[in-house]
Write an enzyme that holds these catalytic residues in place. Structure first.
Site, PDB file in Angstrom:
ATOM      1  N   ASP A  11      11.893 -14.683   9.434  1.00  0.00           N
ATOM      2  CA  ASP A  11      13.020 -14.992  10.062  1.00  0.00           C
ATOM      3  C   ASP A  11      14.128 -13.865  10.682  1.00  0.00           C
ATOM      4  O   ASP A  11      14.997 -14.431  11.465  1.00  0.00           O
ATOM      5  CB  ASP A  11      13.825 -15.778   9.099  1.00  0.00           C
ATOM      6  CG  ASP A  11      12.959 -17.246   8.645  1.00  0.00           C
ATOM      7  OD1 ASP A  11      12.182 -17.395   9.359  1.00  0.00           O
ATOM      8  OD2 ASP A  11      13.706 -17.835   7.847  1.00  0.00           O
ATOM      9  N   ARG A  21       4.431 -30.741  33.104  1.00  0.00           N
ATOM     10  CA  ARG A  21       5.159 -31.307  31.989  1.00  0.00           C
ATOM     11  C   ARG A  21       6.217 -30.428  31.489  1.00  0.00           C
ATOM     12  O   ARG A  21       6.181 -28.979  31.794  1.00  0.00           O
ATOM     13  CB  ARG A  21       4.173 -31.439  30.858  1.00  0.00           C
ATOM     14  CG  ARG A  21       3.267 -32.612  30.900  1.00  0.00           C
ATOM     15  CD  ARG A  21       2.370 -32.738  29.953  1.00  0.00           C
ATOM     16  NE  ARG A  21       1.366 -34.105  30.013  1.00  0.00           N
ATOM     17  CZ  ARG A  21       0.280 -34.177  29.470  1.00  0.00           C
ATOM     18  NH1 ARG A  21      -0.258 -33.366  28.675  1.00  0.00           N
ATOM     19  NH2 ARG A  21      -0.462 -35.495  29.618  1.00  0.00           N
ATOM     20  N   SER A  77      14.473 -13.685  -2.145  1.00  0.00           N
ATOM     21  CA  SER A  77      13.663 -12.767  -2.979  1.00  0.00           C
ATOM     22  C   SER A  77      14.823 -11.792  -3.138  1.00  0.00           C
ATOM     23  O   SER A  77      14.900 -11.251  -4.298  1.00  0.00           O
ATOM     24  CB  SER A  77      12.551 -12.263  -2.233  1.00  0.00           C
ATOM     25  OG  SER A  77      12.000 -13.207  -1.771  1.00  0.00           O
ATOM     26  N   ARG A 104       0.869  -1.030   0.032  1.00  0.00           N
ATOM     27  CA  ARG A 104       0.001   0.039  -0.109  1.00  0.00           C
ATOM     28  C   ARG A 104       0.699   1.175  -0.052  1.00  0.00           C
ATOM     29  O   ARG A 104       0.646   2.202  -0.904  1.00  0.00           O
ATOM     30  CB  ARG A 104      -0.875  -0.017   1.342  1.00  0.00           C
ATOM     31  CG  ARG A 104      -1.586   1.408   1.387  1.00  0.00           C
ATOM     32  CD  ARG A 104      -2.345   1.048   2.832  1.00  0.00           C
ATOM     33  NE  ARG A 104      -3.084   2.447   3.345  1.00  0.00           N
ATOM     34  CZ  ARG A 104      -2.235   3.277   4.099  1.00  0.00           C
ATOM     35  NH1 ARG A 104      -1.133   3.140   4.320  1.00  0.00           N
ATOM     36  NH2 ARG A 104      -3.197   4.355   4.448  1.00  0.00           N
ATOM     37  N   GLN A 110       2.762 -18.995  12.416  1.00  0.00           N
ATOM     38  CA  GLN A 110       3.452 -17.835  12.828  1.00  0.00           C
ATOM     39  C   GLN A 110       3.601 -17.012  11.647  1.00  0.00           C
ATOM     40  O   GLN A 110       4.141 -15.788  11.840  1.00  0.00           O
ATOM     41  CB  GLN A 110       4.960 -18.385  13.285  1.00  0.00           C
ATOM     42  CG  GLN A 110       4.942 -19.416  14.228  1.00  0.00           C
ATOM     43  CD  GLN A 110       6.363 -20.072  14.270  1.00  0.00           C
ATOM     44  OE1 GLN A 110       7.559 -19.565  14.961  1.00  0.00           O
ATOM     45  NE2 GLN A 110       6.576 -21.342  13.738  1.00  0.00           N
ATOM     46  N   ARG A 148       7.823 -19.300  -4.792  1.00  0.00           N
ATOM     47  CA  ARG A 148       9.113 -19.303  -4.642  1.00  0.00           C
ATOM     48  C   ARG A 148       9.417 -20.156  -6.104  1.00  0.00           C
ATOM     49  O   ARG A 148       9.101 -21.211  -6.258  1.00  0.00           O
ATOM     50  CB  ARG A 148       9.485 -20.558  -3.568  1.00  0.00           C
ATOM     51  CG  ARG A 148       9.301 -20.051  -2.064  1.00  0.00           C
ATOM     52  CD  ARG A 148       9.847 -21.211  -1.143  1.00  0.00           C
ATOM     53  NE  ARG A 148       9.353 -20.915   0.350  1.00  0.00           N
ATOM     54  CZ  ARG A 148       9.781 -19.925   1.076  1.00  0.00           C
ATOM     55  NH1 ARG A 148      10.482 -19.034   0.612  1.00  0.00           N
ATOM     56  NH2 ARG A 148       9.481 -19.707   2.180  1.00  0.00           N
TER      57      ARG A 148
HETATM   58  O1  F6P Z   1      11.505 -17.974   5.246  1.00  0.00           O
HETATM   59  C1  F6P Z   1      10.625 -17.821   6.042  1.00  0.00           C
HETATM   60  C2  F6P Z   1       9.921 -19.173   6.272  1.00  0.00           C
HETATM   61  O2  F6P Z   1       8.860 -18.792   7.195  1.00  0.00           O
HETATM   62  C3  F6P Z   1      10.944 -20.209   7.280  1.00  0.00           C
HETATM   63  O3  F6P Z   1      10.938 -19.687   9.011  1.00  0.00           O
HETATM   64  C4  F6P Z   1      10.468 -21.298   7.176  1.00  0.00           C
HETATM   65  O4  F6P Z   1      11.536 -22.254   7.318  1.00  0.00           O
HETATM   66  C5  F6P Z   1      10.118 -21.308   5.670  1.00  0.00           C
HETATM   67  O5  F6P Z   1       9.577 -20.062   5.338  1.00  0.00           O
HETATM   68  C6  F6P Z   1       9.023 -22.108   5.081  1.00  0.00           C
HETATM   69  O6  F6P Z   1       8.573 -22.289   3.888  1.00  0.00           O
HETATM   70  P1  F6P Z   1       7.313 -22.801   3.167  1.00  0.00           P
HETATM   71  O7  F6P Z   1       6.224 -21.921   3.650  1.00  0.00           O
HETATM   72  O8  F6P Z   1       7.687 -22.704   1.903  1.00  0.00           O
HETATM   73  O9  F6P Z   1       7.015 -24.249   3.893  1.00  0.00           O
END
Ligand code: F6P
Length: 319
Positions: A127, A162, A105, A21, A251, A72
């Protein structure tokens, strides 16, 4: 009038829409035309283009994922694929590309830059492994997601005496693991940057068990080893019953936090400003509260070291 393309590539991260945006609106304000490229470099090669106006990016700032979608691309990482991309960029009169993504990228962005395409990068990856920015877009949201999950896991862990081994993302970086361990009060973080000492870990957990602590939490970065492996090494050694949770792609989702919205908006604006000033071949970033530009080569290859003292502090606090 300039015509620029914007694409999101690699793993999505919360805040990519906010960056899209911002770059679209900053470019429109300069009187430029903006082409949204769908599905990253794959969509560039197959010409999945859409003209974006101000309304096209209305109401997306708060959404996770990326409305442009991402991919990718295997084809783009071959010379032939990249040459095809350059031909398409020229054929469509695209003067510059804004590339939002992580390490892979920006490696692609560097290749395009070397082939003479004007490019600017925006760091978007949970990451946080790119050199040249203290934080990439999406990291803060991912950390919040992780600690919300760990807080919940602690409720059930302490109800059952645990130990939980929780695996978080981070292919080559332990950033998410260390920071989420510190913020959630975990006892250990296992990260790719530092070899782990299973005897020290099991000794401390055994002591906690004997002190009748109700739970223990170990956070493992996926790039270090798997949570199941750690569970195998600890099981039957520490007194606590063990369980594993792999947080996975949860995440990467969700509405971006305020912090991610703020850096994404600024990165989008300054990336376009950089192009307007004639720049190319660099990634925008935030270092100690300043907007800086780092050559792609450095951003992708220089190591962003983990602060070892953070690991020490986290372990000390989690006694
Ligand atoms: O690079 C970001 C990431 O989320 C990494 O933490 C993880 O290993 C990877 O992408 C997972 O990739 P995909 O969504 O292709 O399984």
């Amino acid at each position: 009038m300039k015509r620029i393309g914007v694409l999101t590539s690699g793993g999505d991260s919360p805040g990519m829409n906010s960056a899209l945006r911002a770059s679209v609106r900053a470019a429109l304000a300069l009187g430029w035309e903006v082409i949204g490229v769908h599905r990253g470099y794959s969509g560039l090669i197959s010409e999945e283009f859409q003209r974006l106006d101000s309304r096209s990016v209305s109401g997306i700032l708060q959404f996770g994922g990326t409305i442009l979608q991402t991919a990718r691309s295997k084809e783009f990482f071959l010379d032939e694929g990249r040459r095809k991309a350059v031909t398409i960029i020229k054929k469509n009169g695209i003067d510059a590309l804004v590339i939002i993504g992580g390490n892979g990228s920006l490696t692609g962005a560097l290749k395009l830059h070397e082939l003479g395409v004007t490019t600017v990068g925006i760091p978007g990856s949970i990451d946080n492994d790119l050199y040249g920015t203290d934080m990439a877009i999406g990291v803060d949201t991912a950390l919040n997601t992780i600690i919300n999950a760990v807080d919940k896991i602690k409720d059930t862990a302490s109800s059952h005496d645990r130990a939980f081994i929780i695996e978080v993302m981070g292919r080559e970086s332990g950033y998410l693991a260390v920071m989420s361990a510190m913020a959630s009060g975990a006892e250990f973080a296992i990260v790719p940057e530092v070899p782990y000492d299973i005897k020290a870990i099991s000794g401390k957990l055994r002591r906690r068990y004997e002190e009748k602590r109700s739970n223990s939490i170990i956070i493992v970065a996926e790039g270090a080893t798997s949570a199941y492996q750690i569970e195998k090494e600890l099981r039957d050694e520490i007194g606590f019953e063990t369980r594993v949770t792999v947080l996975g792609h949860i995440q990467r989702g969700g509405s971006p936090t305020v912090f991610d919205r703020l850096i994404a908006s600024q990165f989008g604006y300054f990336a376009v400003d950089f192009l307007n000033k004639g720049g190319s071949g660099k990634m925008v970033g935030l270092v100690k509260d300043d907007i800086v530009f780092t050559p792609f080569q450095d951003a992708i290859s220089r190591v962003r070291p983990i602060k070892k003292e953070l690991l020490t502090i986290m372990e000390l606090l989690g006694t």
